[in-house]
Structures are given as structure tokens and as C-alpha cells.
Design an enzyme around this catalytic site. Structure first.
Site, short mmCIF file in Angstrom:
data_model
loop_
_atom_site.label_atom_id
_atom_site.label_comp_id
_atom_site.label_asym_id
_atom_site.label_seq_id
_atom_site.Cartn_x
_atom_site.Cartn_y
_atom_site.Cartn_z
N SER A 16 4.18 2.47 2.02
CA SER A 16 3.80 1.15 1.29
C SER A 16 3.15 1.34 -0.25
O SER A 16 3.24 2.56 -0.08
CB SER A 16 2.21 0.03 2.16
N TYR A 67 -5.70 -1.02 5.19
CA TYR A 67 -4.24 -0.87 5.33
C TYR A 67 -3.87 0.06 4.39
O TYR A 67 -2.68 0.81 4.66
CB TYR A 67 -3.75 -2.12 4.82
#
Length: 270
Positions: free
Chosen positions: A152, A165
Site C-alpha cells: 500500500s 494498517y
């Protein structure tokens, strides 16, 4: 001469395949000749995707899974091997976030829920490690395979809010590099491990964070657009070309990389 990008007959397993991104990727790969197995928790959604892909002429099936349960994942792997006799590609697309693992604008670090932080770490990171461990075995036996993890933008820099995250995705990038070396040194050059790092795409998980009910961008969404030179969010289909490349012989000498697909987000500096 066979194209380096030919993926016809490639047996591809996709964890988290019932999400917005997984669905688009599964359909693209199936329509380009791959034999796609979607692994997910939502059986009704999975079956709907399978029907859509089959009606379009692709080969696809759904298997219910739990990426945190090694026995369940092993059962999925065994079922795929029973049907196809091999597994060529694993896409580790399963993941997610939880409210308690984020820090909102009106919160600070002391509001972080350590249990939810751990859950997010396990879902994203351990939920990549377990399928990799299971699906790697048949790849080693056949001497060839491609594993593609999902990193990500949050892995490159500590973005605000997404504490758990971001930590998990940074771990995935590190794990990708580790496994690339581990596999090449111990199992040979036929096993490749890479990752893809999507920029910002509207999914069910981030829709309310990035957009308002009327479709306009929230302040967070506006911040993303301001940081993205292309000036827009990505379309799910725009991930497919990079994944196609990483699973095909076109990337035969590529391992340990994190391929960025972000409209310039990570390159932007001011």
C-alpha cells in the site's frame, strides 16, 4: 513464438477475491485465459462474481476460506490441486482495517485500541504469511510459481490515522523482499515473490472515508487528490496490467519488488 505475457491456463488463486479490487482482477485474468479460484469469506458475493465471469466466457470458481486458519487454507490448496494439478500464481489480496486501529482527527495515540491494532496486523500481515506458506509448497514441487502480495501507499510513509494498517502493509513490503531472497536461494529462480502497491482506489472499506453520500470527496479524499499528480482516484482495472506482468514470464527476472500503481502519489513531493 509464445508471448511472454501469455497466461492461458495459469492456475491463479486470489485471497480476498470478493472485494472491489479482487473482483476486477479476477475477471480480467479469467478473460485472458487464467483459471481463477477466488478465495473469500462472502460466499454469496463470491458466487455472484463467478457467475459474472463464467457468463463472460472465463473460467472461475469460488472457495470459502479464512486466511487466518492454516487448516482451512490448506484445504483450499488441496482442492485446487485435486482439480487442476498445479498452482501457478497466488495473489494475497485479503486485508482490511478496523476503527479502533485508526486515530481520528479528534483523537490521539492514547485512543488507539491495542487489540484491534493487533487484529489488523494479523489480518493483513499474518493473513498474507499463512497462504504464502501453504501455496508455496506446490510451487516448490513444480519448480515454478509467482506470489504477488498487496502492499500500500501507507507502507512507504506513515500516513495519518491508519496506524495499524500502515504498520501491517510496511510489514508486507518487508516480507515480500525477505521471501524473494528466501525462495530464490533455497528453491531456485523459478519461484518469484513480488508485491503491488496500489494508490487510492474507492472500495467498500474506504468509501465513507474518502467520499460523501453525494459522491463528492471528503476532506480526506481531497487531500488524496491534491497529493496525486493524475488528479483522480484509480480505477480497479488499472491494477490488472501490472499484475498480469508480475505473474507472467515477462517478469521472469523480477523478484523482491514492490510495483507502485498510484497515479504519481508516491512521487509527489510538494
Amino acid at each position: 513464438m509464445k508471448s511472454l505475457f501469455d497466461i492461458k491456463g495459469n492456475v491463479t488463486a486470489i485471497t480476498g477475491g470478493t472485494g472491489v479490487l479482487g473482483r476486477a482482477i479476477a475477471k480480467y485474468l479469467a478473460l485472458n485465459g487464467a483459471k481463477v479460484v477466488i478465495l473469500g469469506r462472502k460466499e454469496n458475493v463470491g458466487n455472484e462474481i463467478v457467475n459474472d465471469i463464467r457468463n463472460a466466457g472465463g473460467e472461475c470458481e469460488f472457495m470459502k476460506t479464512d486466511v487466518m486458519d492454516q487448516a482451512v487454507v490448506q484445504g483450499n490448496c488441496d482442492a485446487i490441486l485435486d482439480k487442476y494439478g498445479r498452482i501457478d500464481t497466488l495473489l494475497n489480496a485479503a486485508g482490511g482495517n478496523m476503527a479502533g486501529a485508526t486515530i481520528g482527527p479528534d483523537q490521539n495515540f492514547f485512543d488507539l485500541d491495542a487489540k484491534q491494532f493487533q487484529t489488523v496486523l494479523e489480518l493483513n500481515l499474518t493473513g498474507t504469511v499463512i497462504p504464502t506458506q501453504v501455496f508455496l509448497k506446490p510451487m516448490v514441487s513444480q519448480g515454478k510459481g509467482s506470489i504477488i502480495n498487496f502492499s500500500s501507499m501507507a507502507a512507504f510513509r506513515p500516513m495519518t490515522r491508519v496506524c495499524g494498517y500502515a504498520a501491517a502493509k510496511a510489514g508486507i513490503s518487508n516480507f515480500t523482499a525477505f521471501m524473494a531472497t528466501e525462495c530464490a536461494k533455497k528453491f531456485g529462480e523459478g519461484i518469484r515473490v513480488n508485491a503491488i502497491a496500489p494508490g487510492f482506489f474507492i472500495t467498500e472499506q474506504n468509501r465513507s472515508l474518502l467520499t460523501n453520500p453525494d459522491g463528492s470527496y471528503t476532506q480526506r479524499g481531497q487531500d488524496v487528490i491534491r497529493q496525486t499528480p493524475f488528479g483522480r482516484m484509480g480505477d480497479p482495472e488499472e491494477l490488472c496490467g501490472t499484475i498480469h506482468y508480475l505473474m507472467s514470464d515477462a517478469s521472469k527476472f523480477v523478484t523482491g519488488t514492490v510495483a507502485v500503481v498510484d497515479g504519481g502519489f508516491n512521487a509527489f513531493a510538494m
